[in-house]
Design an enzyme around this catalytic site. Structure first.
Site, PDB file in Angstrom:
ATOM      1  N   GLU A  57       0.870  -1.169   0.000  1.00 47.38           N
ATOM      2  CA  GLU A  57       0.000   0.000   0.000  1.00 47.38           C
ATOM      3  C   GLU A  57       0.913   1.227   0.000  1.00 47.38           C
ATOM      4  O   GLU A  57       1.802   1.338   0.856  1.00 47.38           O
ATOM      5  CB  GLU A  57      -0.879   0.008   1.256  1.00 47.38           C
ATOM      6  N   ARG A 283       5.059 -13.202   9.369  1.00 44.14           N
ATOM      7  CA  ARG A 283       5.735 -11.949   9.061  1.00 44.14           C
ATOM      8  C   ARG A 283       7.074 -11.896   9.786  1.00 44.14           C
ATOM      9  O   ARG A 283       7.290 -12.599  10.762  1.00 44.14           O
ATOM     10  CB  ARG A 283       4.860 -10.764   9.432  1.00 44.14           C
ATOM     11  N   LYS A 293       4.414   0.195   9.765  1.00 44.64           N
ATOM     12  CA  LYS A 293       4.507   1.459   9.029  1.00 44.64           C
ATOM     13  C   LYS A 293       3.946   2.612   9.851  1.00 44.64           C
ATOM     14  O   LYS A 293       4.443   3.717   9.783  1.00 44.64           O
ATOM     15  CB  LYS A 293       3.695   1.339   7.735  1.00 44.64           C
TER      16      LYS A 293
HETATM   17  P1  ATP Z   1       2.829  -2.760   8.200  1.00 49.73           P
HETATM   18  O1  ATP Z   1       2.143  -3.938   8.811  1.00 49.73           O
HETATM   19  O2  ATP Z   1       4.265  -2.620   8.521  1.00 49.73           O
HETATM   20  O3  ATP Z   1       2.085  -1.480   8.386  1.00 49.73           O
HETATM   21  P2  ATP Z   1       1.564  -3.377   5.805  1.00 49.73           P
HETATM   22  O4  ATP Z   1       1.259  -4.820   5.890  1.00 49.73           O
HETATM   23  O5  ATP Z   1       0.470  -2.435   6.099  1.00 49.73           O
HETATM   24  O6  ATP Z   1       2.840  -3.071   6.664  1.00 49.73           O
HETATM   25  P3  ATP Z   1       1.620  -3.390   3.017  1.00 49.73           P
HETATM   26  O7  ATP Z   1       1.995  -2.273   2.141  1.00 49.73           O
HETATM   27  O8  ATP Z   1       0.217  -3.813   3.083  1.00 49.73           O
HETATM   28  O9  ATP Z   1       2.163  -3.011   4.423  1.00 49.73           O
HETATM   29  O10 ATP Z   1       2.531  -4.649   2.749  1.00 49.73           O
HETATM   30  C1  ATP Z   1       2.816  -5.162   1.482  1.00 49.73           C
HETATM   31  C2  ATP Z   1       3.141  -6.612   1.612  1.00 49.73           C
HETATM   32  O11 ATP Z   1       4.241  -6.780   2.469  1.00 49.73           O
HETATM   33  C3  ATP Z   1       1.988  -7.387   2.188  1.00 49.73           C
HETATM   34  O12 ATP Z   1       1.792  -8.552   1.417  1.00 49.73           O
HETATM   35  C4  ATP Z   1       2.422  -7.691   3.585  1.00 49.73           C
HETATM   36  O13 ATP Z   1       1.897  -8.900   4.003  1.00 49.73           O
HETATM   37  C5  ATP Z   1       3.937  -7.740   3.447  1.00 49.73           C
HETATM   38  N1  ATP Z   1       4.568  -7.406   4.717  1.00 49.73           N
HETATM   39  C6  ATP Z   1       4.394  -6.293   5.441  1.00 49.73           C
HETATM   40  N2  ATP Z   1       5.087  -6.349   6.593  1.00 49.73           N
HETATM   41  C7  ATP Z   1       5.740  -7.536   6.586  1.00 49.73           C
HETATM   42  C8  ATP Z   1       6.615  -8.208   7.498  1.00 49.73           C
HETATM   43  N3  ATP Z   1       6.967  -7.647   8.655  1.00 49.73           N
HETATM   44  N4  ATP Z   1       7.088  -9.413   7.153  1.00 49.73           N
HETATM   45  C9  ATP Z   1       6.735  -9.979   6.000  1.00 49.73           C
HETATM   46  N5  ATP Z   1       5.913  -9.419   5.102  1.00 49.73           N
HETATM   47  C10 ATP Z   1       5.405  -8.218   5.388  1.00 49.73           C
HETATM   48 MG    MG Z   2      -0.689  -4.986   6.859  1.00 54.28          MG
END
Ligand code: ATP
Ligand code: MG
Length: 583
Positions: A57, A283, A293
């Protein structure tokens, strides 16, 4: 349900506890996703195709957790001769921005992955998603609901309590179509209506209790401007975007596991061009690090760090400036494997991968961070000895640079002790040491300022030792780094350390502000470096002998700048051992 925080499961609540490296096996790191894809291929699924996607995102910069997802998605596509799309999941306009889109592209490329022409935006599908919603309404599987967000929540019930039907659940198809058209036309205020899937208010899975799929949000979107006053919810948009792109394996993190029945429900109840499957993996969580984030954005907003690319941040752009390499990050991700159970990986594992990579690639040069003048009294003023010194001591064929030995040099203040303890092999009154590659010097006296502080060391050298060899085989244990006072350049050095001083800064019941390490940045503005270091471009990596790995940054007010990537050894391991021993 216009509360954007409830759109996606909260990653911050992911359980923690499993030990680092638990997924490692003798046969290499475990990766159950690889096994799953291989068995799908063996079973002849998807006509032998493998199509994955990385779906960030664009509401922030990518962090090391995303790197795990990027390596997994692109890595699986590579391994199985498939494709991996870059899809910007931009259905939530308030927080999204093209600044983030650009940064994400740069970071994915930097990590070493290429999506070629396969760049997509969920917002490109707004019209098709809207048509999917109409299809659901026409099938009697979605309805326009007038309950406000708090009532939707209340009626949903909870784990122990069944849900209660919305009074609008029985609205006719015609009325639903008309109201939804008016939502789309912008006739209603934010939050006045939602479109909800009509599934099962009694379901044991809360996600199936008539989840909202569209909400009114009269907010400009970074790509579609004011064309849409309604936006699809994540659960609705994500799986359908996967289907539209012909994704075969939709890999996401564990907190989406309970959403899989909903993911499948949309695909089962709509005419979709493909039938992707969602696979959840654990994760990445790292000790001494906050990863969400939201929290990273908070650090930036509150100016607790100097922007998203502050070298203390676990963002990819921060790590890049810090001097971490894509090779090190990829090696780290490969090593931790992919598991189905959440855990916390020790950050020292990442640091180890960084050291290992830099050790192999970095030339060794000399810089003095806290200079102390050393004058060789029996070395003529004005004389300058040229010394050829290897850039890679273990691989001399990779070239030399020329050092100049002069009467006055700088050594590290820490390398001198007036009262030397036993086994002190560095400088002290009467002690002989080696200046690396140059010569042997013996400290004969010191010069003090008015306050009695030592400001200069007076030494004598053994002219027979030019080149740094002991002329008669006498033992000189200490070898110090140094630079010529006449030739050294001035530099600013930024010493970085971990941003948090406890293993779990996101611990429940605590505010992460409590745990910020005040010593995570120290700026030295009067370092002295050998001249060759002044010729390095931003982003170049180097080892300063005896001090650690450094990375050139943009000059600051005309001065050369280096960021310390990491020390030569894990000083935290020692510290932690000591803390354990003391307690
Ligand atoms: P955050 O949880 O840090 O706010 P997010 O999941 O909102 O991150 P996205 O932009 O939705 O961020 O993430 C893009 C992709 O990266 C998604 O498929 C998510 O599952 C993956 N992702 C995000 N954080 C992690 C993590 N800590 N480990 C592995 N994959 C991750
Ligand atoms: Mg997320």
């Amino acid at each position: 349900m216009s509360d954007s925080k409830t759109e996606r499961p909260d990653s911050a609540s992911a359980p923690r506890g499993a030990a680092a490296g638990e997924s490692r096996q003798d046969s290499g790191p475990a990766n159950f996703v690889r096994e799953r894809i291989a068995s799908d291929l063996a079973a002849g699924l998807n006509d032998g195709r493998v199509a994955t996607r990385f779906p960030p995102e664009p509401n922030g910069y990518l962090h090391i957790g995303h790197a795990k997802s990027i390596c997994l998605n692109f890595g699986m596509a590579d391994e199985f001769a498939g494709t991996c799309n870059l899809r910007f999941d931009d259905t939530n306009p308030e927080a999204e921005d093209t600044e983030y889109v650009d940064a994400i592209r740069e970071d994915v490329r930097w990590l070493g992955f290429d999506w070629q022409e396969r760049e997509f935006f969920a917002s490109d599908y707004f019209e098709r998603l809207y048509q999917f919603a109409i299809e659901l309404i026409k099938a009697g599987k979605a309805y326009v609901c007038s309950l406000p967000a708090d009532k939707v929540r209340e009626y949903r019930g909870n784990f122990y309590q069944p849900g209660k039907d919305s009074p609008d659940r029985g609205r006719s198809i015609e009325e639903n179509l008309e109201l939804f058209a008016r939502m789309r036309a912008g006739e209603f205020a934010d939050g006045q209506y939602t479109l909800r899937a009509k599934i099962d208010m009694q379901s044991a899975n809360l996600n199936l209790r008539d989840p909202p799929i569209y909400r009114i949000k009269r907010v400009d979107h970074h790509r579609t401007g004011n064309a849409w006053p309604i936006y699809p919810m994540y659960d609705f948009a994500h799986g359908l975007s996967d289907a539209l792109e012909g994704i075969t394996h939709s890999i996401c993190t564990l907190e989406f596991e309970d959403h899989r029945p909903l993911y499948d429900w949309f695909l089962d109840n709509l005419e979709v061009p493909a039938r992707p499957q969602q696979i959840e993996f654990a994760r990445l969580n790292l000790t001494y690090t906050v990863m969400s984030k939201r929290k990273l954005a908070q650090l930036v907003r509150e100016r607790l760090v100097d922007g998203w690319n502050d070298p203390r941040m676990p963002t990819l752009c921060g790590m890049r400036r810090r001097g971490y390499t894509p090779e090190a990050i990829r090696a780290f991700v490969e090593r931790i494997g992919v598991a189905k159970r959440d855990g916390v990986v020790d950050v020292s594992l990442l640091e180890h991968a960084v050291r290992e990579d830099l050790n192999a690639r970095c030339p060794r040069l000399m810089g003095v961070l806290r200079p102390l003048k050393l004058t060789i009294e029996n070395f003529p003023a004005g004389r300058s000895e040229m010394i050829e010194a290897p850039l890679f001591p273990d691989e001399p064929e990779r070239g030399n640079r020329t050092l100049r030995l002069t009467r006055t040099v700088y050594v590290e203040r820490d390398d001198f002790r007036e009262e030397a303890p036993r086994k002190w092999f560095r400088l002290a009154p009467g002690k002989e040491v080696r200046l690396r590659y140059a010569c042997l010097v013996t400290c004969t006296d010191v010069v003090r300022d008015a306050d009695g502080n030592v400001v200069e060391l007076l030494c004598r050298w053994d002219p027979e030792s030019l080149g740094g060899k002991s002329p008669d085989g006498r033992k000189v244990k200490g070898t110090l780094h140094w630079v010529s006072a006449d030739h050294a350049i001035d530099a600013e050095i930024r010493l970085y350390d971990r941003l948090f001083n406890v293993e779990n800064p996101a611990a429940e019941g605590h505010d992460f502000h409590e745990f910020i390490n005040p010593d995570a940045l120290e700026v030295i503005t009067d370092a002295k470096l050998e001249p060759r270091l002044g010729e390095m471009s931003p982003g170049e990596h180097v080892q300063f002998e005896r001090l650690g790995y450094f990375c050139a940054d943009q000059p600051h007010e005309g001065m050369t700048v280096f960021n310390r990537t990491i020390g030569l050894r894990d000083s935290w391991a020692k510290l932690e051992k000591k803390l354990k021993a003391d307690s």
